[in-house]
Design a protein around this motif. Structure first.
Motif, PDB file in Angstrom:
ATOM      1  N   ASP A 284      -0.051  -4.178  11.364  1.00 49.13           N
ATOM      2  CA  ASP A 284      -0.589  -3.105  10.526  1.00 49.13           C
ATOM      3  C   ASP A 284      -2.093  -2.999  10.129  1.00 49.13           C
ATOM      4  O   ASP A 284      -2.546  -2.176   9.433  1.00 49.13           O
TER       5      ASP A 284
ATOM      6  N   ARG B 183      -4.164   0.367  10.005  1.00 48.96           N
ATOM      7  CA  ARG B 183      -3.793   1.103   8.923  1.00 48.96           C
ATOM      8  C   ARG B 183      -4.577   0.679   7.577  1.00 48.96           C
ATOM      9  O   ARG B 183      -4.563   1.423   6.534  1.00 48.96           O
ATOM     10  N   PHE B 184      -5.208  -0.380   7.580  1.00 46.87           N
ATOM     11  CA  PHE B 184      -5.719  -1.031   6.400  1.00 46.87           C
ATOM     12  C   PHE B 184      -6.902  -0.410   5.859  1.00 46.87           C
ATOM     13  O   PHE B 184      -7.067   0.146   4.709  1.00 46.87           O
TER      14      PHE B 184
ATOM     15  N   PRO C 223      -7.999   2.894   6.360  1.00 49.97           N
ATOM     16  CA  PRO C 223      -7.734   4.236   5.875  1.00 49.97           C
ATOM     17  C   PRO C 223      -6.980   4.002   4.375  1.00 49.97           C
ATOM     18  O   PRO C 223      -7.169   4.781   3.591  1.00 49.97           O
ATOM     19  N   TRP C 224      -6.094   3.028   4.016  1.00 48.17           N
ATOM     20  CA  TRP C 224      -5.494   2.714   2.833  1.00 48.17           C
ATOM     21  C   TRP C 224      -6.429   2.247   2.007  1.00 48.17           C
ATOM     22  O   TRP C 224      -6.439   2.809   0.918  1.00 48.17           O
ATOM     23  N   LEU C 225      -7.418   1.397   2.330  1.00 50.84           N
ATOM     24  CA  LEU C 225      -8.460   1.006   1.310  1.00 50.84           C
ATOM     25  C   LEU C 225      -9.341   2.226   0.658  1.00 50.84           C
ATOM     26  O   LEU C 225      -9.671   2.375  -0.233  1.00 50.84           O
TER      27      LEU C 225
ATOM     28  N   ARG D  95      -8.502   5.326   0.567  1.00 53.75           N
ATOM     29  CA  ARG D  95      -7.676   6.259  -0.273  1.00 53.75           C
ATOM     30  C   ARG D  95      -7.611   5.417  -1.678  1.00 53.75           C
ATOM     31  O   ARG D  95      -7.195   6.130  -2.649  1.00 53.75           O
ATOM     32  N   GLN D  96      -7.718   4.207  -1.649  1.00 55.02           N
ATOM     33  CA  GLN D  96      -7.457   3.469  -2.933  1.00 55.02           C
ATOM     34  C   GLN D  96      -8.766   3.229  -3.965  1.00 55.02           C
ATOM     35  O   GLN D  96      -8.917   3.156  -5.142  1.00 55.02           O
TER      36      GLN D  96
ATOM     37  N   ALA E  30     -15.444   4.742  -1.441  1.00 51.87           N
ATOM     38  CA  ALA E  30     -14.290   4.956  -0.456  1.00 51.87           C
ATOM     39  C   ALA E  30     -14.946   5.290   0.934  1.00 51.87           C
ATOM     40  O   ALA E  30     -14.099   5.070   2.012  1.00 51.87           O
TER      41      ALA E  30
ATOM     42  N   PRO F 181     -14.967   0.812   3.471  1.00 52.58           N
ATOM     43  CA  PRO F 181     -14.493   0.616   4.756  1.00 52.58           C
ATOM     44  C   PRO F 181     -15.889   0.509   5.832  1.00 52.58           C
ATOM     45  O   PRO F 181     -15.172  -0.066   6.798  1.00 52.58           O
TER      46      PRO F 181
END
Length: 371
Positions: A181, A184-185, A187-189, A191-192, A198, A202
């Motif tokens: 995974d 996907r980390f 993009p998830w980070l 969004r948070q 943002a 990343p």
């Protein structure tokens, strides 16, 4: 006669110095709090760091499988199983030849002790058998008197081994999930995080990941050079178990200081019990020379080229990390220094002013019109 000091400029300089000192003090306090929290969570942070290092080592193969159409879970599982097989093969490559020659090595140890005893009984030491026996009796008495502390030491050693096993198992599971995974980390980070974070966090994380991969690859290059040079020296001297010792040297290169000491001690011990004192001293000299070349030439040059750090910075970082946190500090000193450089370079990019294009004089009327 010198001009008098300006009271206004002096007060402004003092106010600036006080503000900068207060800001630096606040940064130091926040850094101390962060390090304290890191120490309190070290039982979780350390397996995470080991998992990251293993992931950087196995990610290129996983990425290649995923590009060929393998599902993420299948690619991560295959690479994890392959990693376990390779690790088991390395252990077998070291253990099986040693076990097959354990009888000869045991006889060599006994013979080496006898030679040492004969050498000690002759000039210039002239140590008699009664003195050696008295030394053994004294050592036995001290051991018997310190049984309690020895038990405590053994218990602590067993606890350390168990913690190491738990760390290895947890790091292995974390490696699997990161391989599965990991893409996907970020993009998830993103969004948070709110606002500009943002984009910033990343980006820094991606650059830090590239840096970590360069660190692992450079460490592998250094270990390979150590293994080749020391293995070649052992082969020339005629020491047995050359291949297992070379593999042990390569693996131990990933553990600073202790790894090199352990591999060197094993090589010298085998040379002593199999070839004698002279060859053992030659092997010791070879290992010392190679380790000095590694610490002062190979490692700074390779890591400085791969991580974008000067060789002197690498040397200072390893020394400082070892003084502050021992073996773990030496292991993490270079990647931490490179990560600080990544963050610093990104902050400089964001704070630097955009370059202004040089202004050109407008062409006179009709100068650019076709004839």
């Amino acid at each position: 006669m010198s001009a008098p000091l300006s009271s206004t400029r002096t007060r402004a300089a003092l106010r600036t110095s006080a503000r900068v000192s207060a800001e630096l003090l606040l940064v130091l306090v926040m850094t101390s709090v962060a390090l304290w929290l890191l120490g309190r969570m070290w039982s979780v942070v350390w397996p995470l760091i080991v998992g990251l290092l293993l992931t950087t080592l196995t990610w290129p193969l996983t990425r290649r499988l995923r590009r060929r159409g393998w599902p993420p879970a299948l690619a991560a599982s295959a690479v994890t199983v392959l990693f376990l097989l390779v690790a088991s093969g390395v252990v077998a490559l070291i253990a099986v030849p040693v076990a097959s020659q354990s009888g000869e090595l045991g006889d060599g140890v006994v013979e080496g002790i006898q030679r040492l005893r004969e050498w000690a009984s002759g000039p210039p030491l002239n140590i008699g058998d009664d003195q050696i026996t008295g030394a053994f009796d004294s050592a036995t008495t001290r051991i018997q008197d310190s049984v309690g502390s020895m038990v405590t030491t053994v218990v602590m050693g067993v606890s350390t081994v168990l913690n190491g096993v738990v760390t290895a198992v947890l790091a292995l599971f974390l490696m699997f999930f990161m391989l599965k995974d990991g893409p996907r980390f970020l993009p998830w980070l993103a969004r948070q995080l709110p606002g500009r974070l943002a984009d910033d966090v990343p980006t820094v994380a991606a650059r830090g990941w590239e840096m970590l991969g360069e660190f692992v690859r450079s460490q592998a290059y250094v270990g390979f050079l150590d293994a080749v040079l020391i293995g070649l020296g052992l082969w020339i001297v005629g020491v047995p178990l050359v291949l297992p010792l070379a593999v042990l040297t390569f693996v131990s290169a990933f553990v600073p200081i202790v790894g090199a000491l352990f591999a060197g001690f094993v090589a010298v011990l085998i040379a002593l019990v199999s070839n004698g004192l002279t060859d053992a001293l030659i092997v010791l000299a070879i290992i010392v020379v190679v380790q000095q070349l590694e610490g002062n030439v190979f490692q700074p040059m390779i890591q400085s080229r791969g991580l974008g750090l000067h060789a002197a910075v690498v040397l200072v970082a390893v020394t400082l990390g070892g003084n502050l946190a021992g073996i773990v500090g030496s292991l993490l000193a270079v990647p931490v220094a490179a990560l600080i450089a990544v963050v610093w370079n990104y902050v400089r990019e964001q704070l630097s002013e955009p370059r202004r294009e040089p202004e050109t004089d407008p062409a006179p009327d009709g100068a650019g019109a076709p004839a």
